[in-house]
Motif scaffolding. Structure first.
Motif, PDB file in Angstrom:
ATOM      1  N   ARG A  37     -32.246   8.681  19.132  1.00  0.00           N
ATOM      2  CA  ARG A  37     -33.160   8.077  18.157  1.00  0.00           C
ATOM      3  C   ARG A  37     -32.791   6.618  17.891  1.00  0.00           C
ATOM      4  O   ARG A  37     -33.657   5.744  17.809  1.00  0.00           O
ATOM      5  N   ASP A  38     -31.481   6.359  17.780  1.00  0.00           N
ATOM      6  CA  ASP A  38     -31.037   4.990  17.509  1.00  0.00           C
ATOM      7  C   ASP A  38     -31.326   4.076  18.704  1.00  0.00           C
ATOM      8  O   ASP A  38     -31.749   2.924  18.527  1.00  0.00           O
ATOM      9  N   THR A  61     -32.930  18.787  23.251  1.00  0.00           N
ATOM     10  CA  THR A  61     -32.709  17.398  23.669  1.00  0.00           C
ATOM     11  C   THR A  61     -33.803  16.942  24.622  1.00  0.00           C
ATOM     12  O   THR A  61     -34.301  15.821  24.531  1.00  0.00           O
ATOM     13  N   ALA A  98     -26.439  17.572  18.511  1.00  0.00           N
ATOM     14  CA  ALA A  98     -26.910  16.759  17.390  1.00  0.00           C
ATOM     15  C   ALA A  98     -26.501  15.303  17.557  1.00  0.00           C
ATOM     16  O   ALA A  98     -27.277  14.387  17.252  1.00  0.00           O
ATOM     17  N   GLU A  99     -25.283  15.069  18.059  1.00  0.00           N
ATOM     18  CA  GLU A  99     -24.818  13.694  18.278  1.00  0.00           C
ATOM     19  C   GLU A  99     -25.640  12.999  19.354  1.00  0.00           C
ATOM     20  O   GLU A  99     -26.033  11.833  19.199  1.00  0.00           O
ATOM     21  N   ARG A 157     -28.723  13.579  20.164  1.00  0.00           N
ATOM     22  CA  ARG A 157     -30.076  13.296  19.664  1.00  0.00           C
ATOM     23  C   ARG A 157     -30.078  12.160  18.634  1.00  0.00           C
ATOM     24  O   ARG A 157     -31.029  11.381  18.565  1.00  0.00           O
ATOM     25  N   ARG A 158     -29.005  12.057  17.859  1.00  0.00           N
ATOM     26  CA  ARG A 158     -28.910  10.924  16.929  1.00  0.00           C
ATOM     27  C   ARG A 158     -28.829   9.611  17.694  1.00  0.00           C
ATOM     28  O   ARG A 158     -29.521   8.633  17.358  1.00  0.00           O
ATOM     29  N   THR A 179     -19.535   9.046  23.652  1.00  0.00           N
ATOM     30  CA  THR A 179     -19.735  10.192  22.770  1.00  0.00           C
ATOM     31  C   THR A 179     -18.417  10.919  22.525  1.00  0.00           C
ATOM     32  O   THR A 179     -17.429  10.737  23.235  1.00  0.00           O
TER      33      THR A 179
END
Length: 329
Positions: A72-73, A125, A65-66, A68-69, A48
């Motif tokens: 999801r991926d 998160t 935000a990073e 959580r992205r 990260t």
């Protein structure tokens, strides 16, 4: 030793007959009836972005935000657990935190940290982990009651969105112990589907005793999160992680920040001390996924455990002067 040797010969014979890799042949032999049950876990490791200013609200929001992205991926990729680096939420810069100013390193002023913003991001998160049914382990600062310094920590959040446990870095660097953090006290383990996992953090890769301790606790994998030191020094951290995986015969997930990735990207090391998978070396946030398995018949692990338990003590030669003598011939 004979039993291990026989198993190796059986594995090689099967691999030669079927064309399977050694690893695949070993897995198939272990899965035969009457052998210990194999358990597996689809593990993802992340790298990260570096956010080092805890005064910067927008940066704290961006780090959340990073995370959580990537969650999801990783969920879309079928991961059961996503492992993040040290300081995922923020890795406070020692000069930014120094109460004596950026030109010198002194005691950290933790009133500069936007704690309320951090809590909001962690809560969002945590809720997402529950919604995705995804375990996450990530690095963050854990606030203590003033005047005590915080811990440098790893939070373990379950697929129900619950905080299961927390690991606090125990063996701190000189700067961390002198000016920034309070040390932790204990090893931490947890289980997912029968796979037993331990946690290590920061510069603890330099201390073999941390990893030997987890071997005695029977872990199948250690999640090691780090900021990786300087980019030029990061490859040494990765090399040590590979060595600990091989010498203890368990998996190690090595998670670091993206500035280190050109020299030492995040990756997952198998019990033979080889990278099973690694993130790209391009300085971008990413994750990599592999299936890790328990090793109930680990060829090297059981033997080393016996050696560490003084296997040779009953066979020591006593009373022979040539055994005690320290000469060449």
């Amino acid at each position: 030793m004979t039993q291990n040797g026989n198993l190796k010969r059986r594995v090689r014979a099967r691999a030669a007959k079927t064309g399977e890799s050694y690893t695949a042949a070993l897995r198939n032999i272990r899965q035969q009836p009457g052998r210990p049950e194999l358990r597996s876990l689809r593990l993802a490791v992340a790298q990260t972005s570096l956010f080092d200013d805890p005064r910067d609200v927008s940066a704290l929001r961006a780090s959340g935000a990073e995370m959580r992205r990537l969650m999801r991926d990783a969920h879309q990729a079928g991961s059961r657990l996503l492992h993040f680096p040290e300081g995922t939420t923020c890795w406070p810069g020692k000069r930014i935190m120094s109460e004596t100013g950026p030109r010198s390193i002194g005691p950290s002023d933790w009133t500069r940290f936007q704690w309320d913003v951090l809590r909001e991001e962690l809560e969002e998160t945590r809720r997402l982990a529950g919604a995705l049914k995804l375990w996450i382990v990530f690095g963050s600062v854990h606030r203590l009651t003033s005047p005590h310094r915080p811990h440098n920590s790893l939070y373990v959040v379950s697929d129900h969105g619950e905080l299961v446990t927390r690991y606090d870095e125990r063996l701190l660097s000189n700067t961390k112990i002198s000016f920034m953090y309070s040390p932790g006290r204990n090893p931490v383990t947890f289980e997912i589907g029968g796979v037993r996992i331990g946690c290590a953090l920061g510069t603890e890769v330099h201390y073999p005793e941390i990893f030997v301790e987890y071997e005695t606790l029977g872990v199948d994998c250690v999640l090691f999160s780090t900021a990786g030191g300087t980019p030029s020094g990061a490859p040494a951290f990765a090399a040590e992680a590979l060595g600990h995986a091989a010498s203890n015969s368990y998996w190690i997930s090595f998670s670091t920040l993206v500035p280190q990735s050109p020299g030492a990207p995040s990756g997952i090391a198998s019990p033979d001390g080889q990278w099973a998978v690694q993130c790209p070396m391009d300085g971008q946030p990413a994750f990599a996924v592999t299936e890790i398995q328990t090793t109930p018949e680990g060829l090297a692990r059981s033997w080393r455990k016996q050696v560490r338990n003084n296997l040779y003590a009953p066979h020591q030669i006593e009373g022979d002067l040539r055994s005690d003598e320290r000469s060449l011939f």
